[in-house]
Motif scaffolding. Structure first.
Motif, mmCIF file in Angstrom:
data_model
loop_
_atom_site.group_PDB
_atom_site.id
_atom_site.type_symbol
_atom_site.label_atom_id
_atom_site.label_comp_id
_atom_site.label_asym_id
_atom_site.label_seq_id
_atom_site.Cartn_x
_atom_site.Cartn_y
_atom_site.Cartn_z
ATOM 1 N N GLN A 103 -2.919 43.840 28.673
ATOM 2 C CA GLN A 103 -3.860 44.960 28.636
ATOM 3 C C GLN A 103 -4.804 44.841 27.438
ATOM 4 O O GLN A 103 -6.017 45.051 27.554
ATOM 5 C CB GLN A 103 -3.116 46.289 28.565
ATOM 6 N N LEU A 104 -4.236 44.527 26.282
ATOM 7 C CA LEU A 104 -5.042 44.399 25.069
ATOM 8 C C LEU A 104 -6.062 43.281 25.197
ATOM 9 O O LEU A 104 -7.235 43.429 24.810
ATOM 10 C CB LEU A 104 -4.141 44.138 23.869
ATOM 11 N N ILE A 105 -5.624 42.143 25.741
ATOM 12 C CA ILE A 105 -6.516 40.998 25.873
ATOM 13 C C ILE A 105 -7.645 41.326 26.844
ATOM 14 O O ILE A 105 -8.818 41.009 26.589
ATOM 15 C CB ILE A 105 -5.721 39.757 26.328
ATOM 16 N N ARG A 106 -7.310 41.986 27.963
ATOM 17 C CA ARG A 106 -8.353 42.379 28.916
ATOM 18 C C ARG A 106 -9.347 43.347 28.285
ATOM 19 O O ARG A 106 -10.530 43.358 28.640
ATOM 20 C CB ARG A 106 -7.722 43.015 30.158
ATOM 21 N N ALA A 107 -8.874 44.157 27.344
ATOM 22 C CA ALA A 107 -9.750 45.126 26.672
ATOM 23 C C ALA A 107 -10.586 44.490 25.564
ATOM 24 O O ALA A 107 -11.406 45.168 24.943
ATOM 25 C CB ALA A 107 -8.921 46.270 26.100
ATOM 26 N N GLY A 108 -10.371 43.196 25.286
ATOM 27 C CA GLY A 108 -11.205 42.492 24.318
ATOM 28 C C GLY A 108 -10.576 42.209 22.979
ATOM 29 O O GLY A 108 -11.224 41.634 22.096
ATOM 30 N N THR A 109 -9.309 42.588 22.774
ATOM 31 C CA THR A 109 -8.633 42.287 21.513
ATOM 32 C C THR A 109 -8.268 40.811 21.464
ATOM 33 O O THR A 109 -7.729 40.265 22.430
ATOM 34 C CB THR A 109 -7.356 43.123 21.355
ATOM 35 N N THR A 110 -8.560 40.162 20.358
ATOM 36 C CA THR A 110 -8.147 38.768 20.170
ATOM 37 C C THR A 110 -6.707 38.757 19.684
ATOM 38 O O THR A 110 -6.327 39.521 18.799
ATOM 39 C CB THR A 110 -9.049 38.077 19.140
ATOM 40 N N VAL A 111 -5.901 37.865 20.260
ATOM 41 C CA VAL A 111 -4.477 37.788 19.932
ATOM 42 C C VAL A 111 -4.142 36.376 19.454
ATOM 43 O O VAL A 111 -4.514 35.388 20.097
ATOM 44 C CB VAL A 111 -3.612 38.145 21.159
ATOM 45 N N LEU A 112 -3.460 36.310 18.325
ATOM 46 C CA LEU A 112 -2.898 35.051 17.825
ATOM 47 C C LEU A 112 -1.386 35.193 17.873
ATOM 48 O O LEU A 112 -0.809 36.047 17.209
ATOM 49 C CB LEU A 112 -3.374 34.773 16.396
ATOM 50 N N LEU A 113 -0.748 34.339 18.678
ATOM 51 C CA LEU A 113 0.674 34.481 18.989
ATOM 52 C C LEU A 113 1.426 33.233 18.587
ATOM 53 O O LEU A 113 0.977 32.109 18.838
ATOM 54 C CB LEU A 113 0.822 34.713 20.506
ATOM 55 N N THR A 114 2.587 33.410 17.946
ATOM 56 C CA THR A 114 3.533 32.310 17.806
ATOM 57 C C THR A 114 4.776 32.665 18.608
ATOM 58 O O THR A 114 5.189 33.829 18.650
ATOM 59 C CB THR A 114 3.946 32.032 16.343
#
Length: 339
Positions: free
Chosen positions: A204-215
């Motif tokens: 949901q966050l990614i679709r809303a435009g938030t950039t995510v850096l995940l390990t």
């Protein structure tokens, strides 16, 4: 001012506005030549990374690969030995504190305050970003709803399950509406239901435009969420790209896992274990193979000849599947345990 001058000024303003609109968006995180040395060891050995706005970028690597050190340097929590870092457009570590105001962080370990309720944890955390209580309280209902914790507003942390705590930590990281969300192994230790719920929230966050850096250590998590990923080992990036592109680039398309009653040797009296079987047959059917314990992993372009051979053997079992990200990870970083 003459009409010609006004028209020229208007054209100049329009051209400037068009140039600004055409300019590429600023990367939420840009890293160039990052190095971090402890004694004689380069824990991070010259990493280049650039995140695109609105994407999920995933860092994969075994323990000690340099993932956490890279994150700490990016946030200005560890001073790099060399390299250039820009976080939210600001130089790090010079303006790290200011840059972190635009970032949300979900650490490996929960750091919720057990003396406070769920809503109080959100309010106190929001104050660190200079938000006033009225602004934070207005955001609390939507954050709790996002985490699936609407009925836990006044619950204390001790009353929450592990999955609830993780979801609250994720909600807390969004209290400042960050430009970049950094998650360090966010679903470790969670049951499948909790993992799937967190995945849905992140999508949901990614679709809303938030950039995510995940390990993460979960390859299926990376395949589900990552737009792009990088595999690190010994402080270096071994490969980078979308999950599908990395699999296509780094490994054969099909895998046949061969295992069975090696001690019984009902299939062939000469093949006493997986190593012996692979020594006799792998070169004939496989482009590349590995043996781990009692299983021979055969990597092939065309599995049909090997499958026909195996079908004629008694006492052997096998699994035929497409190659996946875990196969790539093990090929590049090895199968030995890391401490």
């Amino acid at each position: 001012m003459s009409g010609a001058t006004l028209r020229a000024s208007g054209r100049a303003s329009n051209e400037a506005a068009s140039a600004l609109a055409a300019a590429p968006p600023r990367p939420p995180l840009s890293i160039r030549g990052l190095r971090k040395r402890y004694g004689d060891t380069d824990v991070v050995a010259g990493i280049d990374l650039e995140l695109r706005p609105g994407e999920c970028f995933t860092l994969l690597g075994p323990n000690g690969a340099g993932k956490t050190t890279t994150l700490r340097c990016a946030l200005g929590l560890t001073a790099p030995s060399a390299g250039e870092i820009r976080l939210a457009g600001l130089p790090v570590p010079e303006r790290a504190r200011e840059a972190r105001m635009r970032v949300g962080i979900v650490p490996q370990q929960d750091s919720l305050d057990p003396d406070f309720t769920c809503s109080e944890n959100l309010v106190v955390y929001g104050r660190y970003f200079g938000l006033d209580d009225a602004t934070i309280l207005a955001r609390v209902p939507e954050l709790l709803a996002f985490a699936g914790l609407e009925g836990k507003r006044d619950a204390r942390i001790q009353q929450l399950s592990g999955g609830m705590k993780r979801r609250l930590t994720l909600a807390r990281a969004l209290v400042n509406r960050p430009e970049l969300l950094i998650l360090d192994e966010p679903t470790t230790g969670l049951d499948p239901q909790a993992r799937h719920l967190i995945w849905e929230r992140l999508k949901q966050l990614i679709r809303a435009g938030t950039t995510v850096l995940l390990t993460t250590h979960f390859m299926d998590e990376a395949e589900r969420l990552a737009d792009r990923l990088a595999i690190l080992d010994a402080g270096r990036i071994l490969t980078e790209g979308s999950p599908r592109d990395v699999i296509a680039k780094e490994i054969e398309p099909q895998v046949v896992e061969v295992y069975g009653d090696w001690n019984g040797r009902g299939h062939d009296g000469a093949d006493g274990d997986a190593e012996a079987w692979a020594a006799r047959h792998a070169a004939e059917f496989c482009r590349r193979h590995e043996v781990s314990g009692e299983t021979a992993f055969c990597y092939v372009e065309d599995a049909a000849p090997l499958l026909a051979h195996l079908a004629a053997q008694s006492g052997l079992r096998y699994l035929h599947r497409p190659a996946n990200l875990e196969d790539v990870f093990l090929k590049l970083t090895g199968r030995e345990l890391r401490d």
